[in-house]
Design a protein around this motif. Structure first.
Motif, PDB file in Angstrom:
ATOM      1  N   GLU A 162      52.926  41.140  46.109  1.00 27.29           N
ATOM      2  CA  GLU A 162      52.926  41.472  44.735  1.00 27.29           C
ATOM      3  C   GLU A 162      51.481  42.234  44.656  1.00 27.29           C
ATOM      4  O   GLU A 162      50.824  42.523  45.358  1.00 27.29           O
ATOM      5  CB  GLU A 162      52.641  40.292  43.836  1.00 27.29           C
ATOM      6  CG  GLU A 162      53.890  39.310  44.057  1.00 27.29           C
ATOM      7  CD  GLU A 162      53.838  38.073  43.144  1.00 27.29           C
ATOM      8  OE1 GLU A 162      53.276  38.287  42.002  1.00 27.29           O
ATOM      9  OE2 GLU A 162      54.556  37.128  43.413  1.00 27.29           O
ATOM     10  N   ASP A 163      51.537  42.838  43.380  1.00 29.12           N
ATOM     11  CA  ASP A 163      50.537  44.043  43.365  1.00 29.12           C
ATOM     12  C   ASP A 163      49.574  43.625  42.183  1.00 29.12           C
ATOM     13  O   ASP A 163      48.833  44.295  41.656  1.00 29.12           O
ATOM     14  CB  ASP A 163      51.095  45.416  43.104  1.00 29.12           C
ATOM     15  CG  ASP A 163      51.722  45.680  41.832  1.00 29.12           C
ATOM     16  OD1 ASP A 163      51.984  44.791  41.133  1.00 29.12           O
ATOM     17  OD2 ASP A 163      52.437  46.794  41.662  1.00 29.12           O
ATOM     18  N   PHE A 164      49.576  42.247  41.513  1.00 33.45           N
ATOM     19  CA  PHE A 164      48.653  42.094  40.482  1.00 33.45           C
ATOM     20  C   PHE A 164      47.238  41.897  40.882  1.00 33.45           C
ATOM     21  O   PHE A 164      46.646  41.802  39.875  1.00 33.45           O
ATOM     22  CB  PHE A 164      49.152  40.506  40.001  1.00 33.45           C
ATOM     23  CG  PHE A 164      48.989  39.474  40.944  1.00 33.45           C
ATOM     24  CD1 PHE A 164      47.952  38.745  40.879  1.00 33.45           C
ATOM     25  CD2 PHE A 164      50.193  38.868  41.601  1.00 33.45           C
ATOM     26  CE1 PHE A 164      47.659  37.489  41.800  1.00 33.45           C
ATOM     27  CE2 PHE A 164      50.149  37.923  42.328  1.00 33.45           C
ATOM     28  CZ  PHE A 164      49.020  37.462  42.711  1.00 33.45           C
ATOM     29  N   GLY A 183      42.954  32.182  48.320  1.00 31.22           N
ATOM     30  CA  GLY A 183      43.605  33.343  47.968  1.00 31.22           C
ATOM     31  C   GLY A 183      44.934  33.466  48.183  1.00 31.22           C
ATOM     32  O   GLY A 183      45.809  32.606  47.687  1.00 31.22           O
ATOM     33  N   ALA A 184      45.458  34.566  48.924  1.00 32.88           N
ATOM     34  CA  ALA A 184      46.791  34.527  48.861  1.00 32.88           C
ATOM     35  C   ALA A 184      47.675  33.497  49.751  1.00 32.88           C
ATOM     36  O   ALA A 184      48.779  33.217  49.416  1.00 32.88           O
ATOM     37  CB  ALA A 184      46.975  36.019  49.574  1.00 32.88           C
ATOM     38  N   LEU A 185      46.745  32.915  50.527  1.00 30.08           N
ATOM     39  CA  LEU A 185      47.483  31.874  51.219  1.00 30.08           C
ATOM     40  C   LEU A 185      48.097  30.789  50.311  1.00 30.08           C
ATOM     41  O   LEU A 185      49.160  30.141  50.425  1.00 30.08           O
ATOM     42  CB  LEU A 185      46.443  31.122  52.118  1.00 30.08           C
ATOM     43  CG  LEU A 185      46.267  31.669  53.707  1.00 30.08           C
ATOM     44  CD1 LEU A 185      45.487  31.006  54.441  1.00 30.08           C
ATOM     45  CD2 LEU A 185      47.810  31.583  54.286  1.00 30.08           C
ATOM     46  N   PRO A 213      41.024  43.296  50.876  1.00 29.79           N
ATOM     47  CA  PRO A 213      41.195  44.703  50.584  1.00 29.79           C
ATOM     48  C   PRO A 213      40.270  45.355  49.428  1.00 29.79           C
ATOM     49  O   PRO A 213      39.839  46.385  49.755  1.00 29.79           O
ATOM     50  CB  PRO A 213      42.648  44.601  50.055  1.00 29.79           C
ATOM     51  CG  PRO A 213      43.115  43.565  50.578  1.00 29.79           C
ATOM     52  CD  PRO A 213      42.187  42.389  50.588  1.00 29.79           C
ATOM     53  N   ILE A 214      39.998  44.560  48.420  1.00 28.98           N
ATOM     54  CA  ILE A 214      38.892  44.919  47.417  1.00 28.98           C
ATOM     55  C   ILE A 214      37.711  44.279  47.518  1.00 28.98           C
ATOM     56  O   ILE A 214      37.609  42.995  46.855  1.00 28.98           O
ATOM     57  CB  ILE A 214      39.513  44.927  46.149  1.00 28.98           C
ATOM     58  CG1 ILE A 214      40.742  45.849  46.125  1.00 28.98           C
ATOM     59  CG2 ILE A 214      38.674  45.438  45.216  1.00 28.98           C
ATOM     60  CD1 ILE A 214      41.624  45.828  44.940  1.00 28.98           C
ATOM     61  N   PRO A 215      36.706  44.510  48.356  1.00 26.61           N
ATOM     62  CA  PRO A 215      35.595  43.375  48.563  1.00 26.61           C
ATOM     63  C   PRO A 215      34.596  43.073  47.343  1.00 26.61           C
ATOM     64  O   PRO A 215      34.098  42.070  47.252  1.00 26.61           O
ATOM     65  CB  PRO A 215      34.696  44.057  49.603  1.00 26.61           C
ATOM     66  CG  PRO A 215      35.011  45.495  49.632  1.00 26.61           C
ATOM     67  CD  PRO A 215      36.376  45.586  49.107  1.00 26.61           C
ATOM     68  N   ASN A 249      50.374  39.491  50.784  1.00 30.19           N
ATOM     69  CA  ASN A 249      49.528  40.632  50.339  1.00 30.19           C
ATOM     70  C   ASN A 249      49.683  40.477  48.652  1.00 30.19           C
ATOM     71  O   ASN A 249      50.841  40.762  48.207  1.00 30.19           O
ATOM     72  CB  ASN A 249      49.809  41.971  50.843  1.00 30.19           C
ATOM     73  CG  ASN A 249      48.661  42.822  50.461  1.00 30.19           C
ATOM     74  OD1 ASN A 249      47.727  42.636  49.678  1.00 30.19           O
ATOM     75  ND2 ASN A 249      48.846  44.125  50.869  1.00 30.19           N
ATOM     76  N   ARG A 250      48.654  40.009  47.975  1.00 33.32           N
ATOM     77  CA  ARG A 250      48.674  40.191  46.708  1.00 33.32           C
ATOM     78  C   ARG A 250      47.839  41.535  45.866  1.00 33.32           C
ATOM     79  O   ARG A 250      47.782  41.451  44.716  1.00 33.32           O
ATOM     80  CB  ARG A 250      48.299  38.768  45.938  1.00 33.32           C
ATOM     81  CG  ARG A 250      46.719  38.445  46.234  1.00 33.32           C
ATOM     82  CD  ARG A 250      46.328  37.232  45.709  1.00 33.32           C
ATOM     83  NE  ARG A 250      44.941  36.934  45.744  1.00 33.32           N
ATOM     84  CZ  ARG A 250      44.254  36.024  45.318  1.00 33.32           C
ATOM     85  NH1 ARG A 250      45.071  35.054  44.766  1.00 33.32           N
ATOM     86  NH2 ARG A 250      42.874  35.816  45.424  1.00 33.32           N
ATOM     87  N   ALA A 251      47.801  42.427  46.877  1.00 33.28           N
ATOM     88  CA  ALA A 251      47.190  43.589  46.347  1.00 33.28           C
ATOM     89  C   ALA A 251      47.890  44.704  47.023  1.00 33.28           C
ATOM     90  O   ALA A 251      47.590  45.956  47.372  1.00 33.28           O
ATOM     91  CB  ALA A 251      45.696  43.805  47.028  1.00 33.28           C
ATOM     92  N   ALA A 252      49.317  44.576  46.938  1.00 33.25           N
ATOM     93  CA  ALA A 252      50.603  45.549  47.611  1.00 33.25           C
ATOM     94  C   ALA A 252      50.991  46.374  46.507  1.00 33.25           C
ATOM     95  O   ALA A 252      51.997  45.901  45.754  1.00 33.25           O
ATOM     96  CB  ALA A 252      51.313  44.935  48.313  1.00 33.25           C
TER      97      ALA A 252
END
Length: 375
Positions: A162-164, A183-185, A213-215, A249-252
């Motif tokens: 997801e890309d939220f 996190g995503a897990l 991905p975004i630290p 991946n929640r930054a996709a």
């Protein structure tokens, strides 16, 4: 027969989904008594009163403990933020209520174990909101596997994207804090594990890598380090020898609700994508060579309980419909009937997998899955 009395804690995205399901379940299925929507709890009395009127509850409160103690409430729907799940579920179970709690079960394995122990001690129904397993398409995949249409399972892959969390300009928020979980897990990867729990043998070993991905993100006092992991990749080994892969991946960017499932056996394969949740792709290696290829199986009235919503094929079900199916399963469980649900026992198995994956990432090694059911 008096309908079961429902209390709802939280009326955000999933709370509203629970409310819609409770409102629709009797009319959709006709074989369960209409629940009585007794009370909902929100963060303020004004909000609770307004939401109760909108969602069809008799009254609202700003104190969830008052809801749990109300003698007219038989079952508590918990749709509050993840860190509150343990206290709310344990308190409800100790009060003799049944519990329908949204996923993830908890933000730590210790909290999940406490919830499981409370469920055992109470003897009440205690289940988790894994509504994707209710999808007629997922039930069809399970039927294909059970009938041996794929043969011996060899490899399973699940990708959930997801890309939220994809926009670097999104301010530092709750999901960036370790108090929200890993996190995503555990935020949404548990949905993928719920599908594996009904379609595959138990997971026995894992090795996991996670990343940020975004630290950093902008906070109230400047840039803050992100404390959770927005992506994870896991290798799996299942009982019986099958292997697998879980990619989260929640930054996709561009992915909205993707759960891409691929199951390969020695006689056939199935693929599925949650963004097309009414379709299953099926390949049978026993077809003649000149007719081999993936065929689309479109969910319809032949795939229970699709026909309870619409009698015509090609008229797709949606996300909220899966919650209505789940509400009916919850009512069946409360009535002592067979039900397709992930209870707190099975939910702890999922949380045990998540905890093992986190340990694997921290230590850089394969980790065996402990059996918590006999704890």
């Amino acid at each position: 027969m008096r309908g079961i009395g429902v209390g709802l804690i939280g009326t955000g995205y999933m709370g509203k989904c629970h409310a819609l399901a409770w409102n629709a379940v009797a009319a959709t299925f006709g074989d369960v008594a209409r629940p009585r929507l007794v009370m909902l709890a929100e963060t303020s009395q004004a909000l609770a009163t307004a939401r109760a009127a909108i969602l069809g509850f008799d009254r609202g409160t700003d104190d969830w403990r008052r809801l749990v103690a109300d003698p007219e409430v038989d079952i508590v729907s918990i749709a509050a933020p993840n860190p509150f799940h343990r206290d709310m579920a344990v308190t409800a179970l100790e009060a003799g209520k049944h519990v329908w709690c949204e996923k993830p079960m908890a933000t730590s394995l210790a909290d999940a174990e406490a919830m499981r122990d409370a469920a055992r001690a109470s003897g009440r129904v205690a289940v988790l909101g894994y509504n994707y397993i209710q999808n007629p398409a997922i039930r069809l995949i399970g039927k294909l596997i059970a009938e041996g249409r794929l043969g011996r399972l060899q490899h399973l892959r699940v990708e959930m994207d997801e890309d939220f969390m994809a926009d670097p300009a999104t301010p530092f928020g709750f999901r960036d804090q370790s108090l929200s979980g890993i996190g995503a897990l555990d935020d949404f990867g548990v949905h993928a594990l719920s599908l594996l729990s009904v379609l595959a043998p138990p997971v026995e070993r894992v090795v996991c890598d996670m990343s940020r991905p975004i630290p950093q993100r902008e906070g109230d006092d400047g840039m803050r380090a992100v404390e959770t992991h927005d992506s994870a990749t896991v290798l799996l080994r299942f009982a019986g020898g099958a292997t697998g892969q879980l990619a989260l991946n929640r930054a996709a960017w561009g992915r909205k609700g993707r759960i891409a499932l691929q199951i390969f056996g020695n006689a056939g394969s199935v693929t599925y994508d949650q963004e097309r949740l009414n379709e299953v792709q099926y390949f049978d290696s026993r077809d003649p060579a000149d007719r081999q290829g993936f065929r689309t199986l479109l969910a319809g009235p032949a795939h229970p309980p699709f026909a309870n919503f619409v009698p015509a094929p090609g008229h797709s079900l949606g996300f909220n419909d899966l919650k209505v199916i789940e509400a009916r399963e919850v009512l069946n469980a409360v009535a002592g009937k067979p039900a397709r649900l992930i209870d707190f026992e099975a939910g702890l198995d999922i949380e045990t997998c998540v905890a093992a994956m986190a340990r694997s990432h921290a230590n850089g090694v394969w980790v065996d899955i402990a059996d918590r059911r006999r704890a």
